[in-house]
Design a protein around this motif. Sequence first.
Motif, PDB file in Angstrom:
ATOM      1  N   HIS A 165       0.875  -1.176   0.000  1.00  0.00           N
ATOM      2  CA  HIS A 165       0.000   0.000   0.000  1.00  0.00           C
ATOM      3  C   HIS A 165       0.914   1.228   0.000  1.00  0.00           C
ATOM      4  CE1 HIS A 165      -3.960  -1.918   0.828  1.00  0.00           C
ATOM      5  NE2 HIS A 165      -3.203  -2.842   1.417  1.00  0.00           N
ATOM      6  N   LEU A 166       1.530   1.485  -1.143  1.00  0.00           N
ATOM      7  CA  LEU A 166       2.500   2.577  -1.209  1.00  0.00           C
ATOM      8  C   LEU A 166       1.860   3.931  -0.939  1.00  0.00           C
ATOM      9  CD1 LEU A 166       4.701   1.565  -4.288  1.00  0.00           C
ATOM     10  CD2 LEU A 166       5.172   1.202  -1.850  1.00  0.00           C
ATOM     11  N   ASP A 167       0.584   4.103  -1.275  1.00  0.00           N
ATOM     12  CA  ASP A 167      -0.065   5.400  -1.038  1.00  0.00           C
ATOM     13  C   ASP A 167      -0.233   5.691   0.447  1.00  0.00           C
ATOM     14  OD1 ASP A 167      -1.904   3.255  -0.992  1.00  0.00           O
ATOM     15  OD2 ASP A 167      -3.603   4.586  -1.412  1.00  0.00           O
ATOM     16  N   LYS A 168      -0.303   4.643   1.279  1.00  0.00           N
ATOM     17  CA  LYS A 168      -0.448   4.824   2.726  1.00  0.00           C
ATOM     18  C   LYS A 168       0.899   4.868   3.445  1.00  0.00           C
ATOM     19  CE  LYS A 168      -4.912   2.366   3.311  1.00  0.00           C
ATOM     20  NZ  LYS A 168      -5.173   1.787   1.979  1.00  0.00           N
ATOM     21  N   SER A 169       1.934   4.309   2.821  1.00  0.00           N
ATOM     22  CA  SER A 169       3.178   4.033   3.530  1.00  0.00           C
ATOM     23  C   SER A 169       3.809   5.289   4.119  1.00  0.00           C
ATOM     24  CB  SER A 169       4.179   3.340   2.598  1.00  0.00           C
ATOM     25  OG  SER A 169       4.622   4.215   1.583  1.00  0.00           O
ATOM     26  N   GLN A 170       4.444   5.099   5.265  1.00  0.00           N
ATOM     27  CA  GLN A 170       5.194   6.139   5.984  1.00  0.00           C
ATOM     28  C   GLN A 170       4.324   7.349   6.351  1.00  0.00           C
ATOM     29  OE1 GLN A 170       9.417   6.711   5.107  1.00  0.00           O
ATOM     30  NE2 GLN A 170       9.169   5.419   3.287  1.00  0.00           N
ATOM     31  N   SER A 171       3.055   7.083   6.624  1.00  0.00           N
ATOM     32  CA  SER A 171       2.161   8.160   7.075  1.00  0.00           C
ATOM     33  C   SER A 171       1.941   8.148   8.585  1.00  0.00           C
ATOM     34  CB  SER A 171       0.807   8.043   6.362  1.00  0.00           C
ATOM     35  OG  SER A 171       0.185   6.808   6.649  1.00  0.00           O
ATOM     36  N   TRP A 172       2.537   7.198   9.282  1.00  0.00           N
ATOM     37  CA  TRP A 172       2.295   7.065  10.728  1.00  0.00           C
ATOM     38  C   TRP A 172       2.623   8.350  11.475  1.00  0.00           C
ATOM     39  CZ3 TRP A 172       0.448   3.230  14.048  1.00  0.00           C
ATOM     40  CH2 TRP A 172       0.661   3.456  15.414  1.00  0.00           C
ATOM     41  N   ASP A 173       3.775   8.931  11.211  1.00  0.00           N
ATOM     42  CA  ASP A 173       4.189  10.110  11.969  1.00  0.00           C
ATOM     43  C   ASP A 173       3.252  11.293  11.734  1.00  0.00           C
ATOM     44  OD1 ASP A 173       6.306   8.721  13.043  1.00  0.00           O
ATOM     45  OD2 ASP A 173       7.772   9.476  11.608  1.00  0.00           O
ATOM     46  N   ALA A 174       2.756  11.439  10.512  1.00  0.00           N
ATOM     47  CA  ALA A 174       1.829  12.540  10.222  1.00  0.00           C
ATOM     48  C   ALA A 174       0.469  12.303  10.855  1.00  0.00           C
ATOM     49  CB  ALA A 174       1.677  12.696   8.706  1.00  0.00           C
ATOM     50  N   ILE A 175       0.034  11.057  10.916  1.00  0.00           N
ATOM     51  CA  ILE A 175      -1.297  10.747  11.432  1.00  0.00           C
ATOM     52  C   ILE A 175      -1.301  10.601  12.953  1.00  0.00           C
ATOM     53  CG2 ILE A 175      -3.166   9.039  11.367  1.00  0.00           C
ATOM     54  CD1 ILE A 175      -2.333   8.376   8.502  1.00  0.00           C
ATOM     55  N   GLN A 176      -0.243  10.007  13.505  1.00  0.00           N
ATOM     56  CA  GLN A 176      -0.185   9.691  14.929  1.00  0.00           C
ATOM     57  C   GLN A 176      -1.436   8.932  15.371  1.00  0.00           C
ATOM     58  OE1 GLN A 176       2.446  10.443  17.380  1.00  0.00           O
ATOM     59  NE2 GLN A 176       3.438  10.495  15.375  1.00  0.00           N
ATOM     60  N   PRO A 177      -1.714   7.801  14.721  1.00  0.00           N
ATOM     61  CA  PRO A 177      -2.943   7.063  15.026  1.00  0.00           C
ATOM     62  C   PRO A 177      -2.830   6.321  16.352  1.00  0.00           C
ATOM     63  CG  PRO A 177      -1.610   5.812  13.508  1.00  0.00           C
ATOM     64  CD  PRO A 177      -0.897   7.123  13.700  1.00  0.00           C
ATOM     65  N   PRO A 178      -3.970   5.979  16.951  1.00  0.00           N
ATOM     66  CA  PRO A 178      -3.913   5.121  18.140  1.00  0.00           C
ATOM     67  C   PRO A 178      -3.495   3.713  17.748  1.00  0.00           C
ATOM     68  CG  PRO A 178      -6.181   5.379  17.419  1.00  0.00           C
ATOM     69  CD  PRO A 178      -5.350   6.289  16.555  1.00  0.00           C
ATOM     70  N   PHE A 179      -2.816   3.025  18.663  1.00  0.00           N
ATOM     71  CA  PHE A 179      -2.551   1.614  18.424  1.00  0.00           C
ATOM     72  C   PHE A 179      -3.874   0.867  18.495  1.00  0.00           C
ATOM     73  CE2 PHE A 179       1.618   3.054  19.650  1.00  0.00           C
ATOM     74  CZ  PHE A 179       2.464   2.296  18.875  1.00  0.00           C
ATOM     75  N   GLY A 180      -4.034  -0.125  17.617  1.00  0.00           N
ATOM     76  CA  GLY A 180      -5.287  -0.857  17.679  1.00  0.00           C
ATOM     77  C   GLY A 180      -5.522  -1.732  16.479  1.00  0.00           C
ATOM     78  N   ASP A 181      -6.763  -2.181  16.366  1.00  0.00           N
ATOM     79  CA  ASP A 181      -7.122  -3.198  15.391  1.00  0.00           C
ATOM     80  C   ASP A 181      -7.459  -2.596  14.036  1.00  0.00           C
ATOM     81  OD1 ASP A 181      -9.573  -2.007  15.806  1.00  0.00           O
ATOM     82  OD2 ASP A 181     -10.476  -3.733  16.824  1.00  0.00           O
ATOM     83  N   LEU A 182      -7.994  -3.432  13.155  1.00  0.00           N
ATOM     84  CA  LEU A 182      -8.264  -3.029  11.781  1.00  0.00           C
ATOM     85  C   LEU A 182      -9.258  -1.876  11.711  1.00  0.00           C
ATOM     86  CD1 LEU A 182      -7.930  -3.573   8.737  1.00  0.00           C
ATOM     87  CD2 LEU A 182      -9.731  -5.297   8.934  1.00  0.00           C
TER      88      LEU A 182
END
Length: 422
Positions: free
Chosen positions: A67-84
């Motif tokens: 999923h290259l369009d999603k990749s390396q977005s964690w730092d910008a999103i800062q999502p909660p840890f969790g399930d699908l």
Amino acid sequence: MSAVPPVSIAALRGVRLTSGAVVDIALDGDEVLAVVPAGSPLPDTDGETLDLTGYLVTAAGAEPHAHLDKSQSWDAIQPPFGDLVRAIESWQAFAVTLDEDETLGRARSTALRMLASGITSIRTHVDLLHGSDPLIGVRALVRLRDELEGLMDIELVALGGPTVPNAVFDAALDAGVDLVGGAPHLADDPLADLERLIALARRRDVGLDLHTDESLAGADTLAAYARAVTGWHRPRTAGHCVRLSMMPAADLALLADEIRAADIGVIALPITNLYLQGWDAAHAVPRAIAPLGRLRAAGVRVAAGADNVRDPFNPVGRCDHLETASLLVSAGHLAPEAAMDAVTTGARDVMGLPVAGPVPGARADLVAVRADSLGDAVAFASADRVVLHRGRLVSRTTVSTETAASVALPVRTRSAAPATAS
């Protein structure tokens, strides 16, 4: 990473095969011409010779589900840890702000990391977005594919949910996307969405790559998928399939027969499913990996990929097929040979790519890893790698390590105090 032009390679000298044999390999353009014992004469072909003494060579890695369009977005999103569900919610909230150039930049960075690890073919899903411009990610990844042409092969899958209109799928295919994708098991009516996606692919005469049964329990779409595409002439694959890991052996055997008859390739995605699944389990947390060993034994074509890289669906990931292979060994109970096959020749097979590897007549997509054996390569995953795509050197990583030398220090001993009379 520095940029250099690809170099045509005529021969590899002193490289080790997974069998342990040390050989020389002649290449002729994009094809492996000959594999002979090291030091034997080789036919003359055009290009440079590489001395790869100390390296192990295999078919290049192939990433069958990214999923290259999603990749390396964690730092910008800062999502909660969790399930699908939490991951989907986090991504959808971010996707309304998506920018084409920013998406291209993240995707390029991830693809080049994959190339450096030895992955020369990527099949990536790309989200069809809600809103006025649903093809932002599509345009970004089409641009990426054009940029990296000649360095690696990139194939695009339109990933749309049940509320994405057929017209948007058509627009994505018209823009250069190759296959129809989706996740029908997440729809309110899974079988209706499955039927719609299959009908779309048939109407456009393109292949299917579906997210399938991506939960430990719930909708069974894989059997219906198999029955619907048996005898079809286009490639079809099923990713995730984690529900199969929870099935009794007899039930799985029946389903495997249907999958084999439909010629559906099953793609396990260990790192993402280990992260996303099992959050509700208070104990005995399931591994949630499609049972590749049992499927393989039943004659099903199998592969494995990394799926997500540092985004809401997986906060980690090294863009390395050897990481995936290692997880298949430790968490999926495959032997290293079967694990390596799943991320190289098996992955190419389910992607419909030509056979590659150090075999005469095969495509010269190769990766050489500094290692003494296959087990050594999977275990240590040395970053020292040489990557060939269609007979050309497209990436080389050399690692330099300096370790402080041990210094012998004089040993000071304490002499015993003389005994004294009290």
